[in-house]
Design an enzyme around this catalytic site. Structure first.
Site, PDB file in Angstrom:
ATOM      1  N   HIS A  76       0.615  -1.074  -0.057  1.00 21.74           N
ATOM      2  CA  HIS A  76       0.317   0.164  -0.199  1.00 21.74           C
ATOM      3  C   HIS A  76       1.176   0.865   0.177  1.00 21.74           C
ATOM      4  O   HIS A  76       1.463   1.459   0.831  1.00 21.74           O
ATOM      5  CB  HIS A  76      -1.020  -0.220   1.162  1.00 21.74           C
ATOM      6  CG  HIS A  76      -1.738  -0.673   1.254  1.00 21.74           C
ATOM      7  ND1 HIS A  76      -3.796  -0.870   1.888  1.00 21.74           N
ATOM      8  CD2 HIS A  76      -1.895  -1.908   0.391  1.00 21.74           C
ATOM      9  CE1 HIS A  76      -4.146  -1.775   1.421  1.00 21.74           C
ATOM     10  NE2 HIS A  76      -3.551  -2.810   0.402  1.00 21.74           N
ATOM     11  N   TYR A 205      -8.552   5.896   7.412  1.00 23.90           N
ATOM     12  CA  TYR A 205      -8.978   6.045   9.423  1.00 23.90           C
ATOM     13  C   TYR A 205      -9.725   7.383   9.093  1.00 23.90           C
ATOM     14  O   TYR A 205      -9.700   8.136   8.986  1.00 23.90           O
ATOM     15  CB  TYR A 205      -7.506   6.646   9.524  1.00 23.90           C
ATOM     16  CG  TYR A 205      -6.630   5.400   9.182  1.00 23.90           C
ATOM     17  CD1 TYR A 205      -6.129   4.651   8.209  1.00 23.90           C
ATOM     18  CD2 TYR A 205      -6.997   4.873  10.539  1.00 23.90           C
ATOM     19  CE1 TYR A 205      -5.079   3.897   8.523  1.00 23.90           C
ATOM     20  CE2 TYR A 205      -5.674   3.323  11.342  1.00 23.90           C
ATOM     21  CZ  TYR A 205      -4.855   3.324  10.316  1.00 23.90           C
ATOM     22  OH  TYR A 205      -3.824   2.372   9.998  1.00 23.90           O
ATOM     23  N   PRO A 294      -4.399   0.200  18.998  1.00 25.82           N
ATOM     24  CA  PRO A 294      -4.047  -0.745  17.663  1.00 25.82           C
ATOM     25  C   PRO A 294      -4.093   0.555  16.527  1.00 25.82           C
ATOM     26  O   PRO A 294      -3.407   0.424  15.232  1.00 25.82           O
ATOM     27  CB  PRO A 294      -5.145  -1.375  17.337  1.00 25.82           C
ATOM     28  CG  PRO A 294      -6.075  -0.597  19.016  1.00 25.82           C
ATOM     29  CD  PRO A 294      -5.577  -0.132  19.403  1.00 25.82           C
ATOM     30  N   LYS A 298       1.084  -0.563  15.033  1.00 22.34           N
ATOM     31  CA  LYS A 298       2.664  -0.261  15.260  1.00 22.34           C
ATOM     32  C   LYS A 298       2.893  -1.434  16.181  1.00 22.34           C
ATOM     33  O   LYS A 298       4.239  -1.704  15.967  1.00 22.34           O
ATOM     34  CB  LYS A 298       2.752   0.597  16.105  1.00 22.34           C
ATOM     35  CG  LYS A 298       3.113   2.309  15.431  1.00 22.34           C
ATOM     36  CD  LYS A 298       4.562   2.608  14.790  1.00 22.34           C
ATOM     37  CE  LYS A 298       4.653   2.974  13.606  1.00 22.34           C
ATOM     38  NZ  LYS A 298       4.290   2.650  12.305  1.00 22.34           N
ATOM     39  N   TYR A 386       4.057   5.831   9.679  1.00 22.51           N
ATOM     40  CA  TYR A 386       3.208   4.920   9.406  1.00 22.51           C
ATOM     41  C   TYR A 386       3.709   4.001   9.516  1.00 22.51           C
ATOM     42  O   TYR A 386       4.047   2.651   9.259  1.00 22.51           O
ATOM     43  CB  TYR A 386       2.319   5.599   8.977  1.00 22.51           C
ATOM     44  CG  TYR A 386       0.813   4.679   8.603  1.00 22.51           C
ATOM     45  CD1 TYR A 386       0.118   4.578   9.761  1.00 22.51           C
ATOM     46  CD2 TYR A 386       1.227   3.389   7.465  1.00 22.51           C
ATOM     47  CE1 TYR A 386      -1.182   3.569   9.782  1.00 22.51           C
ATOM     48  CE2 TYR A 386      -0.023   2.998   7.349  1.00 22.51           C
ATOM     49  CZ  TYR A 386      -1.166   2.731   7.706  1.00 22.51           C
ATOM     50  OH  TYR A 386      -1.805   2.167   8.439  1.00 22.51           O
TER      51      TYR A 386
END
Ligand code: DHB
Length: 393
Positions: A76, A205, A294, A298, A386
């Protein structure tokens, strides 16, 4: 009659940290014994998060064809942050030139178990550690019981506790099974797995006045989604229709593709870092050392990052008699742990709605989201965290 097994490194816990550590040690010519109280089937079927940082995938490449992250997983190159009914893409390729892979943790575990068994690893399932003894001597021991309840002790040069958030090994390092910096959150995630086509190509998100939702994927036919809920929510309290309503209202502006829901779970949120990561000849790694909420995925990545450091430190100590890297392990690991703690906490507070949120809080949150997505620096900072901060050489 206690059976005694002798090895160089005793590893308590066959999660990502313990299994990868045994692999890296084996590569360096150091033998280890790995025990876990769970069965192989339990380890390989527990549903966990699905995002691997680029550095995690690169380290797993060392397993050769056993690692299917690049073949079965999906790369991704971005995520969508959604708020006020609009999506904003964070482009990882453009901002930091890195990527993540969607490849669920239980698949990583299947790969690791297969690789370790193929290499002849002494890997024992159904063996329960009860305590670690003699941490401050040069012959620490794991006191355990095998699958039949018979006492077993493993004598080693070093013991690693990678036995998860309810670690038994932790007490030998911190002096108590709790011993750590701790934070709880007033919400949890309701997770579902459903049979449906993907609703989006990348993860969404989403922040909304009704709370947070995450739209993730598993395959062309199975999807993973989460929505913010009360920590005491009973998974049976919702009909499928109600679950879809809850999810859909948290991702305004996009239409979810629905299908039968075949798995439900509630994930509690907590942040935890053990006060100490090493005592004498015992060290902690992975969830035994720290837990993150969550959001941002990570947890496993951080476990793998601990192991990267610990494997090298043990190699130098056990093969070269050089203790410096082992002495530096707690501080070196802590730096990344606290960056990941901050990122997971920040992504959580950026996107979730606390039960006592005022109108001021809501508007401030949208202001914060805008200052991330409307700034090249804001997008890059999120993308860098990220996809995983580069490792110091
Ligand atoms: C998933 C879980 C996460 O916590 C996250 O941040 C992203 C994806 C998942 O299970 O797919």
């Amino acid at each position: 009659m206690t059976t005694t097994v002798r090895t160089r490194v005793a590893i308590v816990g066959a999660g990502p940290a313990g299994l990868l550590l045994s692999h890296l040690l084996d590569r360096a010519g150091i033998d280890s014994v790995v025990i876990d109280q769970r069965s192989r089937d339990e380890i390989e079927s527990t549903i966990r998060a699905g995002i691997l940082e680029q550095g995690t995938v690169e380290l797993l490449d060392d397993l050769g064809p056993h690692s299917r992250a690049r073949t079965v997983g999906h790369r991704h190159d971005g995520i969508e942050l959604r708020f006020e009914g609009e999506g904003h893409r964070i482009d990882f390729a453009e901002t930091v030139g890195r990527a993540v892979w969607l490849y669920p943790q239980h698949e990583v575990l299947k790969d690791l178990v297969a690789a370790r068994l193929a290499a002849g690893q002494d890997l024992r399932f159904g063996v329960t550690a009860e305590a670690i003894a003699d941490a401050e001597t040069d012959r620490p021991r794991v006191l355990a019981r095998d699958a039949e309840g018979r006492p077993l002790q493993i004598e080693a040069d070093f013991v690693v506790g990678s036995d998860g958030s309810r670690s038994v090994a932790r007490a030998a390092v911190t002096g108590s099974s709790q011993g750590g910096y701790f934070r709880e959150y007033p919400f949890a995630w309701f997770g579902i797995l459903c049979e449906a086509p993907p609703s989006a190509d990348e993860l969404i998100y989403s922040n909304s006045p009704d709370g947070f939702a995450l739209v993730s994927q598993r395959s062309d036919t199975v999807q993973r989604m989460y929505f913010q809920c009360d920590p005491d929510t009973d998974t049976a309290a919702f009909t499928e229709e109600q679950l879809w309503d809850e999810l859909q209202k948290r991702v305004p502006g996009t239409t979810l593709k629905q299908g039968p829901i075949f798995q439900r779970d509630v994930l509690r949120f907590r942040s935890f870092v053990a006060h100490e990561l090493r005592r004498g000849r015992v060290a902690l790694a992975g969830d035994a050392a720290h837990t993150v909420p969550p959001t941002g995925a990570k947890g496993m990545n951080l476990a793998i990052a601990d192991v990267r450091l610990l494997a090298e430190a043990l190699r130098r100590s056990l093969l070269e008699g050089d203790e410096r890297a082992l002495d530096a392990y707690p501080e070196a690991a802590s730096r990344r742990i606290w960056k990941a703690q901050h990122f997971s906490w920040w992504m959580t507070s950026l996107l979730h709605v606390t039960p006592d949120a005022t109108d001021f809080d809501r508007r401030r949150q949208v202001g914060e989201l805008r200052s991330v997505v409307e700034s090249a620096h804001g997008r890059a900072a999120l993308a860098e965290a990220y996809t995983g901060w580069p490792f110091p050489s």
